[in-house]
Scaffold this motif. Structure first.
Motif, PDB file in Angstrom:
ATOM      1  N   ARG A 108       1.200  -1.637   0.202  1.00 54.01           N
ATOM      2  CA  ARG A 108       0.501   0.360  -0.137  1.00 54.01           C
ATOM      3  C   ARG A 108       0.903   1.204   0.072  1.00 54.01           C
ATOM      4  N   THR A 109       0.850   2.348  -0.181  1.00 55.07           N
ATOM      5  CA  THR A 109       1.093   3.699  -0.369  1.00 55.07           C
ATOM      6  C   THR A 109       0.900   4.053   1.225  1.00 55.07           C
ATOM      7  N   PRO A 110       2.131   4.754   1.723  1.00 50.26           N
ATOM      8  CA  PRO A 110       2.804   4.802   2.992  1.00 50.26           C
ATOM      9  C   PRO A 110       1.852   6.140   3.781  1.00 50.26           C
ATOM     10  N   THR A 111       1.771   6.380   4.455  1.00 50.87           N
ATOM     11  CA  THR A 111       0.828   6.922   5.094  1.00 50.87           C
ATOM     12  C   THR A 111       2.026   7.389   5.807  1.00 50.87           C
ATOM     13  N   GLN A 112       0.925   9.136   6.453  1.00 54.55           N
ATOM     14  CA  GLN A 112       1.956   9.971   7.266  1.00 54.55           C
ATOM     15  C   GLN A 112       2.095   9.329   8.445  1.00 54.55           C
ATOM     16  N   ASP A 113       1.419   8.465   9.090  1.00 55.39           N
ATOM     17  CA  ASP A 113       1.982   8.099  10.294  1.00 55.39           C
ATOM     18  C   ASP A 113       3.095   7.251  10.031  1.00 55.39           C
ATOM     19  N   ASP A 114       3.199   6.198   8.647  1.00 56.96           N
ATOM     20  CA  ASP A 114       4.366   4.982   8.191  1.00 56.96           C
ATOM     21  C   ASP A 114       4.833   6.162   7.878  1.00 56.96           C
ATOM     22  N   ARG A 115       5.371   7.338   7.269  1.00 62.32           N
ATOM     23  CA  ARG A 115       6.395   8.464   6.700  1.00 62.32           C
ATOM     24  C   ARG A 115       7.573   9.092   8.576  1.00 62.32           C
ATOM     25  N   VAL A 116       5.990   9.176   9.335  1.00 58.96           N
ATOM     26  CA  VAL A 116       7.009   8.812  10.840  1.00 58.96           C
ATOM     27  C   VAL A 116       7.669   8.257  11.184  1.00 58.96           C
ATOM     28  N   GLY A 117       6.609   7.052  11.426  1.00 54.83           N
ATOM     29  CA  GLY A 117       7.774   5.878  11.655  1.00 54.83           C
ATOM     30  C   GLY A 117       8.814   5.244  10.838  1.00 54.83           C
ATOM     31  N   CYS A 118       9.014   5.863   9.933  1.00 55.09           N
ATOM     32  CA  CYS A 118      10.346   5.334   9.081  1.00 55.09           C
ATOM     33  C   CYS A 118      11.678   6.046   9.384  1.00 55.09           C
ATOM     34  N   LEU A 119      10.957   7.353   9.755  1.00 51.74           N
ATOM     35  CA  LEU A 119      11.826   8.228   9.929  1.00 51.74           C
ATOM     36  C   LEU A 119      13.059   8.131  11.238  1.00 51.74           C
TER      37      LEU A 119
END
Length: 451
Positions: free
Chosen positions: A157-168
């Protein structure tokens, strides 16, 4: 003797299974062992895959096909009390050499072996042999590992904002970003060997030089030549001969090796003599150029005719206190009126716990015999005036122990002892005395001198 025709008695199979274990307790039964054909697939210890890692397994025999290994030879030695030592030799085809860049041993010793050298090429058995019973063991070579091309698993799926924060923050959800699977190829190299024929092998010897082997204990008997680098299994260790099996093209052959041929020595004449005998000590070079020559034999000669009467071997001496033509001491160690002989034993590291090899003269047989009970005493001192035998040892800077023995009705008997220990605050002294056939002990304490 054809190795392939040997069969294992059922009783040995049952006994072997009953004592299976991983701690080195019971020693392997000496004899001929045969490889279990399919065990390289089942006797492995598998590697742990771990997260995001895929292990792709390959299975091979412990030795490459070029080695031609089907049999192993096992000896069991108990000359120096417990633990009994096993040596294991894997029979390879003539001319086999280990793979390039790899130290692949064909001979092992255990337990407690760490003395590998070009003249004694046995590797530590505990590092390679495991799962032993009385009648089987497993050989495991280190697995080979090879990294393979990884596998990418695409995102779901496409990353969500939470996914982006978690990945950072270092936690990237595989569903949003996909993942890589690391692929590792692991090649296991394992075989189990099972006892096929019991043979009373006492030792396995490496022949550094080419030696003749005879059909009997006579140099005039039929002979052939064993080339340098050959291993032989010892059936009997006599003062002048080894009775051995050696192995050629799948066959175990029997013969005798003159020990003077097996280990060439330099004979050093001794100043010490008795009324009937004179002596020579056989020495070999030390392990390194700085080591003292090591005594390995004592030759007993007729004092008048000069002919060899006896050879004494298989004693331990590191040569530290063995000095040239004065290596042999003549003493009456058991106070029977017959001269005995002694030679330095092991130095005990720094020296305070050194031993002496003592050979008592047996007048009935007119031969010298090794005395284990005297030779195991540390810092041995014989007092002819009081007819007592003294021993001492040091456990540390603050622990000292001494004993006094007498021969009572021909038996070496402890008659007194003293054990002194200090912890800096107190000196504890335990003394023992023999009374009416029993040792009695008393402990006292005092302050250290100067306090």
């Amino acid at each position: 003797m054809n190795i392939s025709s040997m069969k294992l008695p059922t009783a040995w199979l049952i006994l072997g299974v009953a004592v299976a274990g991983h701690a080195y307790g019971a020693a392997l039964t000496p004899g001929i062992y045969r490889i279990d054909a399919g065990s390289y697939l089942t006797a492995v210890q598998r590697a742990d895959a771990g997260p995001n890692k895929r292990i792709e397994e390959r299975f091979e025999h412990a030795f490459p096909a070029a080695a031609g290994v089907t049999y192993a030879v096992v000896s069991r030695e108990a000359r120096y009390a417990e633990p009994e030592r096993n040596r294991v030799l894997f029979l390879t085809v003539d001319g086999y050499k280990a793979e390039r860049g790899e130290r692949s041993c064909i001979a092992y010793a255990m337990p407690g072996w760490n003395d590998y050298s070009t003249t004694n090429p046995f590797c530590a058995g505990e590092e390679a042999l495991s799962d032993w019973t009385l009648a089987s063991f497993v050989l495991r070579q280190p697995p080979r590992r090879r990294d393979l091309a990884g596998i990418h698993i695409p995102a779901e799926r496409t990353p969500t904002q939470d996914d982006r924060v978690g990945c950072l923050l270092g936690v990237c959800d595989p569903a949003a970003y996909g993942k890589w699977i690391q692929r590792v190829e692991v090649t296991y190299r394992t075989d189990r060997f099972t006892l096929e024929k019991v043979r009373p092998y006492q030792d396995i010897l490496f022949l550094e030089n080419a030696v003749p082997i005879f059909a009997s204990r006579e140099r005039a008997s039929n002979r052939t030549e064993l080339k340098a680098g050959t291993f032989v299994a010892v059936l009997d260790r006599q003062s002048e001969w080894f009775e051995v099996d050696y192995f050629e093209h799948g066959n175990a052959r029997h013969g005798w090796i003159d020990r003077d041929d097996a280990v060439p020595v330099q004979w050093v004449a001794q100043r010490a003599t008795t009324r009937d005998f004179r002596f020579r000590v056989g020495v070999v070079p030390g392990v390194s150029d700085t080591d003292e020559p090591q005594p390995v034999a004592i030759e007993v000669l007729s004092r008048h005719g000069g002919q060899r009467l006896q050879v004494l071997r298989d004693f331990e001496s590191d040569g530290r206190y063995v000095l040239g033509e004065e290596a042999i001491d003549v003493i009456d160690a058991n106070f029977d009126g017959h001269p005995d002989i002694a030679i330095g034993g092991m130095s005990g590291g720094a020296g305070p716990n050194s031993t002496t090899n003592v050979f008592l003269y047996d007048p009935a047989w007119r031969q010298f015999r090794f005395s284990r009970e005297l030779s195991e005493l540390t810092q041995l001192w014989i007092d002819p005036k009081t007819q007592t035998v003294h021993s001492a040892q040091r456990g540390s800077c603050c622990s000292h122990y001494s004993e006094v023995y007498r021969y009572v009705r021909g038996k070496l008997t402890l008659v007194s002892s003293k054990d002194e220990y200090t912890n800096g605050e107190w000196v504890s002294i335990t003394t023992g005395r023999l009374r009416n056939g029993k040792m009695y002990y008393r402990e006292t304490r005092r302050r250290p001198a100067g306090d």
